[in-house]
Design an enzyme around this catalytic site. Structure first.
Site, PDB file in Angstrom:
ATOM      1  N   HIS A  18       0.810  -1.265   0.052  1.00  0.00           N
ATOM      2  CA  HIS A  18      -0.235  -0.029   0.095  1.00  0.00           C
ATOM      3  C   HIS A  18       0.865   1.286  -0.032  1.00  0.00           C
ATOM      4  O   HIS A  18       2.086   0.918   0.080  1.00  0.00           O
ATOM      5  CB  HIS A  18      -0.783  -0.087   1.044  1.00  0.00           C
ATOM      6  CG  HIS A  18      -0.238  -0.143   2.549  1.00  0.00           C
ATOM      7  ND1 HIS A  18       0.552   0.827   2.924  1.00  0.00           N
ATOM      8  CD2 HIS A  18      -0.495  -1.165   3.444  1.00  0.00           C
ATOM      9  CE1 HIS A  18       0.920   0.632   4.157  1.00  0.00           C
ATOM     10  NE2 HIS A  18       0.280  -0.544   4.537  1.00  0.00           N
ATOM     11  N   HIS A  21       4.260   1.202   2.234  1.00  0.00           N
ATOM     12  CA  HIS A  21       5.307   0.626   1.742  1.00  0.00           C
ATOM     13  C   HIS A  21       5.951   1.396   0.439  1.00  0.00           C
ATOM     14  O   HIS A  21       6.975   1.440   0.363  1.00  0.00           O
ATOM     15  CB  HIS A  21       4.847  -0.802   1.229  1.00  0.00           C
ATOM     16  CG  HIS A  21       4.073  -1.658   2.445  1.00  0.00           C
ATOM     17  ND1 HIS A  21       3.053  -2.168   2.138  1.00  0.00           N
ATOM     18  CD2 HIS A  21       4.280  -1.859   3.629  1.00  0.00           C
ATOM     19  CE1 HIS A  21       2.528  -2.920   3.207  1.00  0.00           C
ATOM     20  NE2 HIS A  21       3.300  -2.450   4.040  1.00  0.00           N
ATOM     21  N   CYS A 126       2.217  -8.926  22.047  1.00  0.00           N
ATOM     22  CA  CYS A 126       1.238  -8.514  20.753  1.00  0.00           C
ATOM     23  C   CYS A 126       1.606  -9.302  19.420  1.00  0.00           C
ATOM     24  O   CYS A 126       2.878  -8.933  19.066  1.00  0.00           O
ATOM     25  CB  CYS A 126       1.102  -7.195  20.462  1.00  0.00           C
ATOM     26  SG  CYS A 126       0.314  -6.541  19.057  1.00  0.00           S
ATOM     27  N   CYS A 129       2.400  -6.770  16.477  1.00  0.00           N
ATOM     28  CA  CYS A 129       3.862  -6.243  16.555  1.00  0.00           C
ATOM     29  C   CYS A 129       4.958  -7.291  16.512  1.00  0.00           C
ATOM     30  O   CYS A 129       6.232  -6.947  16.507  1.00  0.00           O
ATOM     31  CB  CYS A 129       4.120  -5.658  18.006  1.00  0.00           C
ATOM     32  SG  CYS A 129       2.979  -4.043  18.067  1.00  0.00           S
ATOM     33  N   CYS A 144      -2.762  -3.380  23.272  1.00  0.00           N
ATOM     34  CA  CYS A 144      -1.471  -3.010  22.655  1.00  0.00           C
ATOM     35  C   CYS A 144      -1.521  -1.498  22.247  1.00  0.00           C
ATOM     36  O   CYS A 144      -2.359  -1.030  21.561  1.00  0.00           O
ATOM     37  CB  CYS A 144      -1.269  -3.865  21.417  1.00  0.00           C
ATOM     38  SG  CYS A 144       0.060  -3.166  20.363  1.00  0.00           S
ATOM     39  N   HIS A 147      -1.616  -1.379  18.197  1.00  0.00           N
ATOM     40  CA  HIS A 147      -2.613  -1.877  17.532  1.00  0.00           C
ATOM     41  C   HIS A 147      -4.049  -1.768  18.181  1.00  0.00           C
ATOM     42  O   HIS A 147      -5.004  -2.267  17.653  1.00  0.00           O
ATOM     43  CB  HIS A 147      -2.652  -3.173  17.144  1.00  0.00           C
ATOM     44  CG  HIS A 147      -1.318  -3.527  16.064  1.00  0.00           C
ATOM     45  ND1 HIS A 147       0.200  -3.711  16.514  1.00  0.00           N
ATOM     46  CD2 HIS A 147      -1.102  -3.670  14.639  1.00  0.00           C
ATOM     47  CE1 HIS A 147       0.835  -3.782  15.435  1.00  0.00           C
ATOM     48  NE2 HIS A 147       0.109  -3.717  14.599  1.00  0.00           N
ATOM     49  N   LYS A 296      -6.224   8.087   9.525  1.00  0.00           N
ATOM     50  CA  LYS A 296      -5.289   6.901   9.742  1.00  0.00           C
ATOM     51  C   LYS A 296      -5.566   6.165   8.540  1.00  0.00           C
ATOM     52  O   LYS A 296      -6.637   5.910   8.331  1.00  0.00           O
ATOM     53  CB  LYS A 296      -5.607   6.587  11.187  1.00  0.00           C
ATOM     54  CG  LYS A 296      -4.266   5.432  11.448  1.00  0.00           C
ATOM     55  CD  LYS A 296      -4.654   5.049  12.729  1.00  0.00           C
ATOM     56  CE  LYS A 296      -3.578   3.915  13.256  1.00  0.00           C
ATOM     57  NZ  LYS A 296      -3.339   2.614  12.877  1.00  0.00           N
ATOM     58  N   LYS A 299      -7.678  -0.621   7.206  1.00  0.00           N
ATOM     59  CA  LYS A 299      -8.396  -1.565   6.464  1.00  0.00           C
ATOM     60  C   LYS A 299      -9.566  -1.220   6.616  1.00  0.00           C
ATOM     61  O   LYS A 299     -10.565  -1.199   5.725  1.00  0.00           O
ATOM     62  CB  LYS A 299      -7.909  -3.180   6.841  1.00  0.00           C
ATOM     63  CG  LYS A 299      -6.547  -3.365   5.929  1.00  0.00           C
ATOM     64  CD  LYS A 299      -6.193  -4.559   6.349  1.00  0.00           C
ATOM     65  CE  LYS A 299      -4.742  -5.154   5.900  1.00  0.00           C
ATOM     66  NZ  LYS A 299      -4.605  -6.186   6.267  1.00  0.00           N
TER      67      LYS A 299
HETATM   68  N1  MSP Z   1       8.819  -6.562   8.688  1.00  0.00           N
HETATM   69  C1  MSP Z   1       9.142  -5.382   9.307  1.00  0.00           C
HETATM   70  C2  MSP Z   1      10.078  -4.783   9.119  1.00  0.00           C
HETATM   71  C3  MSP Z   1      11.293  -5.516   9.218  1.00  0.00           C
HETATM   72  S1  MSP Z   1      12.554  -4.520   8.698  1.00  0.00           S
HETATM   73  C4  MSP Z   1      14.042  -5.580   9.192  1.00  0.00           C
HETATM   74  C5  MSP Z   1       7.727  -4.618   9.075  1.00  0.00           C
HETATM   75  N2  MSP Z   1       7.131  -4.612   7.953  1.00  0.00           N
HETATM   76  S2  MSP Z   1       5.653  -3.917   7.381  1.00  0.00           S
HETATM   77  O1  MSP Z   1       5.374  -4.497   6.469  1.00  0.00           O
HETATM   78  O2  MSP Z   1       4.908  -3.674   8.588  1.00  0.00           O
HETATM   79  O3  MSP Z   1       6.273  -2.411   6.883  1.00  0.00           O
HETATM   80  C6  MSP Z   1       6.491  -1.555   7.899  1.00  0.00           C
HETATM   81  C7  MSP Z   1       7.074  -0.162   7.131  1.00  0.00           C
HETATM   82  O4  MSP Z   1       6.064   0.133   6.029  1.00  0.00           O
HETATM   83  C8  MSP Z   1       7.397   1.096   7.930  1.00  0.00           C
HETATM   84  O5  MSP Z   1       8.354   1.144   8.496  1.00  0.00           O
HETATM   85  C9  MSP Z   1       6.949   1.964   6.749  1.00  0.00           C
HETATM   86  O6  MSP Z   1       8.476   2.094   6.180  1.00  0.00           O
HETATM   87  C10 MSP Z   1       6.061   1.657   5.764  1.00  0.00           C
HETATM   88  N3  MSP Z   1       4.653   1.993   6.320  1.00  0.00           N
HETATM   89  C11 MSP Z   1       3.637   1.259   6.547  1.00  0.00           C
HETATM   90  N4  MSP Z   1       2.374   2.218   6.830  1.00  0.00           N
HETATM   91  C12 MSP Z   1       2.813   3.593   6.711  1.00  0.00           C
HETATM   92  C13 MSP Z   1       2.284   4.656   6.571  1.00  0.00           C
HETATM   93  N5  MSP Z   1       0.955   4.967   6.917  1.00  0.00           N
HETATM   94  N6  MSP Z   1       3.080   5.550   6.190  1.00  0.00           N
HETATM   95  C14 MSP Z   1       4.235   5.643   6.073  1.00  0.00           C
HETATM   96  N7  MSP Z   1       4.973   4.406   5.890  1.00  0.00           N
HETATM   97  C15 MSP Z   1       4.482   3.403   6.382  1.00  0.00           C
HETATM   98  O7  MSP Z   1       7.246  -3.348  10.053  1.00  0.00           O
END
Ligand code: MSP
Length: 653
Positions: A18, A21, A126, A129, A144, A147, A296, A299
């Site tokens: 999304h 990412h 959690c 997390c 948590c 979440h 925010k 989903k």
């Molecule tokens: N798998 C772990 C990271 C391990 S790194 C060794 C993880 N994955 S995640 O799929 O949850 O991705 C988290 C990352 O996605 C956040 O750190 C950020 O880079 C990005 N984002 C997810 N949602 C976001 C927003 N709403 N806004 C900006 N970035 C965000 O955590």
């Protein structure tokens, strides 16, 4: 030539890509592209985090094996990155053997350092997390804090990492290296956290299987964060191969992450590296979070932005530009759909697109379709010198901003040149000069200058908008050949655009989004989540269907009602006939509460009442509403208000 190693987090495979990412990945990509342009030897890594209980459960919920879920979602990530113009040098998956081997090697190093011991963990966990919490860290209601969901009590044997041992060294490192954690607000946050005391970290689990087994103790799987963080080195072939990628690229220059995972990167990871005797990354940069139209991203709100759809609608470079330009890296941002369209129309279509359009049109008309020769700075007039001086300042400042991981500021600066070039055309007015036969040479000079400004702009925007940079270059005669090579440079000498190149008028670089199209896009984007698959990976569709919107909830007219009369209903043991006061009227209702309450217990009580229920006849008695009560088949308690003085008829929301 120096090396530049930049990483994104590896993304969990329980969710499809999304905007969040995409954001991290786009920013990492543009930084990588900038460094390539400057001649650095770049390695840009992204990938997926595929182990852990969260993934295991997501797969179970979909009746799949975890690896099947992972394989499916990984293709979605790969596809998205291709769609968004991401040029990563490698893609690491934590289920790959090359990764597992390095995780084992790192574990062994930490163990040999005497930093791993077996103990027991008793705590609140959690799963979302993949993180333990202490009682005091939980949000209200024992939830948590991230979440807002219930945590689980877990007691299990666990290996621990003696993280506490590295508290002082980590603090010292933070103090000695101001760029280690950025921006400063995050650095201070981590400093305070470490100062408050580092505890040992539980680094194995026995309650599920989906992970990398602990070396020599396969009852345990390695904690998913220890597993995941190691990706930054496993993708380099591991630390045992100093002459390969590891030797060239480690330590990483930038671990780009979201602020949500700062502690893992700025505390767990560096202390693990210290234990293994390996160098620490140079910079951990935590960016902010996006909200969507002020809310925010979530989903259940169905507002998760699907970057591929937006890119398909407005072009990927426009999306890349918007996320890079909208907020300074490190701050939170709002992805307002209107804001995106506004920037496209004003900065991309109007400022840059228009500059290209009018420039090429004039050049074609006044210079026979060719880049005219440069007279050089000696013959330049004051306005030319001003433009050139500004261009040089912009070039140097933009470079500093890219270098300092501040892409929004780089773009802001580059737009000074875009606007200055437009102004240069206005003030030199070649369309007037051309009418004067004595000014023909001057027209050529002016045209050469604004085409050169465009060439400089193309190179400076290329990290953010590689496709558009090339389209622009084609129009000013530079052709499509060797796009990579063309963009592997930074503006250097003013006047390098060769005379005689054939100009190619083309389509507008960024078509304006008119009001009709805007309305269409806004409607599509706000209703888009319905058919969007990203809402379906974790939660089965049925759950989504059960959700009601706030508008639907608002249709209920809930009121405080005071019971003013109660009597049995003849021939019906379970029913009572009540009269309730709603302030300005008294209604009669039939309620199935006779087994729990006697009529005399009810008079004088205040309850919550559904005032806009269609009237019905129950056992021959008219019922004009409903009182709310708890209980499955039998009522066990009536709704109540905790302030007895609230007036009958008051709205309940
Ligand atoms: N798998 C772990 C990271 C391990 S790194 C060794 C993880 N994955 S995640 O799929 O949850 O991705 C988290 C990352 O996605 C956040 O750190 C950020 O880079 C990005 N984002 C997810 N949602 C976001 C927003 N709403 N806004 C900006 N970035 C965000 O955590």
């Amino acid at each position: 030539m120096s090396s530049f190693y930049i990483t994104t987090p590896i993304y969990y495979v329980n969710d499809v890509p999304h905007l969040g990412h995409a954001y991290t990945t786009i920013i990492a990509d543009l930084l990588a592209r900038y460094h390539r342009a400057r001649g650095d030897e770049v390695f840009f890594l992204t990938g997926t985090d595929e182990h852990g209980q969260k993934i295991e459960r997501a797969a179970q919920a979909r009746k799949e094996r975890p690896i099947e879920l992972a394989n499916r979602v990984v293709s979605r990530f790969r596809e998205s990155w291709t769609n968004l113009g991401i040029r990563n040098d490698d893609f690491i998956r934590t289920t790959e053997a090359r990764h597992r081997d390095v995780v084992h090697a790192l574990w062994r190093r930490m163990n040999e350092a005497g930093d791993i011991y077996l103990g027991e963990y008793d705590g609140l966990y959690c799963v979302s997390c993949e993180e333990y919490f202490t009682e005091s860290q939980l949000a209200e209601g024992g939830l948590c804090p991230i979440h807002n969901a219930p945590v689980e009590h877990l007691k299990q044997p666990s290996y621990f990492f003696r993280m506490s041992r590295y508290q002082d060294r980590l603090l010292q490192h933070i103090a000695d290296n101001p760029d280690f954690i950025r921006p400063e607000i995050r650095r201070n946050e981590i400093r305070r956290f470490v100062e408050s005391g580092l505890r040992d970290l539980s680094i194995s689990r026995t309650t599920f299987k989906w992970g990398i087994p602990v070396p020599d103790d396969p009852d345990h799987v390695i904690y998913v964060w220890v597993d995941a963080l190691t990706n930054y080195i496993s993708a380099l072939g591991g630390f045992d191969a100093p002459h390969g990628r590891y030797g060239t690229y480690w330590p990483a220059d930038v671990h780009l992450i979201g602020k949500d995972i700062l502690r893992h990167h700025a505390v767990y990871w560096p202390t693990m590296l210290m234990s293994a005797g390996l160098p620490l990354p140079r910079t951990i940069f935590a960016h902010g979070w996006w909200t969507i139209n002020g809310q925010k991203m979530s989903k259940s709100l169905r507002n998760v932005v699907e970057p591929n759809m937006v890119a398909a609608d407005v072009g990927r470079d426009a999306l890349r530009y918007f996320v890079a330009r909208e907020t300074p890296l490190g701050s939170d941002g709002d992805f307002a759909h209107e804001g995106l369209i506004h920037r496209i129309n004003s900065e991309l279509a109007n400022d840059l697109g228009n500059l290209l359009n009018r420039s090429v049109a004039m050049a074609v008309k006044y210079c026979e379709g060719q880049v005219p020769p440069f007279a050089g700075e000696i013959e330049a007039e004051e306005v030319d010198r001003e433009l050139i001086t500004l261009a040089r300042r912009v070039r140097d400042e933009a470079a500093e901003h890219y270098q300092a991981v501040a892409p929004s500021r780089a773009l802001e600066t580059i737009w000074e040149l875009v606007r200055a070039a437009n102004k240069y055309i206005d003030s030199t007015a070649p369309y007037k000069l051309i009418k004067d036969p004595a000014k023909q040479r001057r027209v050529q000079e002016v045209v050469a200058n604004f085409l050169e400004a465009l060439r400089w702009i193309s190179l400076m925007v290329a990290p953010v908008m590689p496709d558009k940079a090339m389209e622009l270059r084609v129009q000013i005669g530079l052709g499509t050949a060797d796009a990579e090579g063309q963009l592997r440079q930074w503006p250097d000498r003013w006047g390098d655009l060769a005379a005689g190149l054939q100009l190619q008028r083309g389509e507008p670089l960024f078509p304006r989004i008119d009001d009709d199209r805007k309305a269409e896009l806004l409607a599509k984007w706000s209703g888009k989540a319905d058919e969007q698959e990203s809402t379906k990976v974790e939660e089965p569709k049925v759950d989504e269907d059960k959700l009601i919107s706030f508008e639907e909830f608002s249709r209920l007219d809930l009121r405080v009602a005071e019971v003013v009369g109660a009597a049995a209903v003849e021939g019906a043991d379970r029913l009572l006939q009540l009269r309730v006061n709603l302030g300005d009227e008294v209604r009669q209702v039939v309620a199935g509460i006779a087994e729990a309450y006697k009529p005399e217990q009810l008079v004088g009580r205040k309850v919550i009442f559904v005032a806009n229920l269609k009237p019905a006849k129950i056992r021959g008695v008219r019922s004009e509403g409903m009182i709310l009560a708890a209980g499955e088949k039998k009522v066990v308690a009536l709704s109540a208000l905790d302030n007895p003085d609230v007036a009958p008829g008051t709205k309940v929301r």
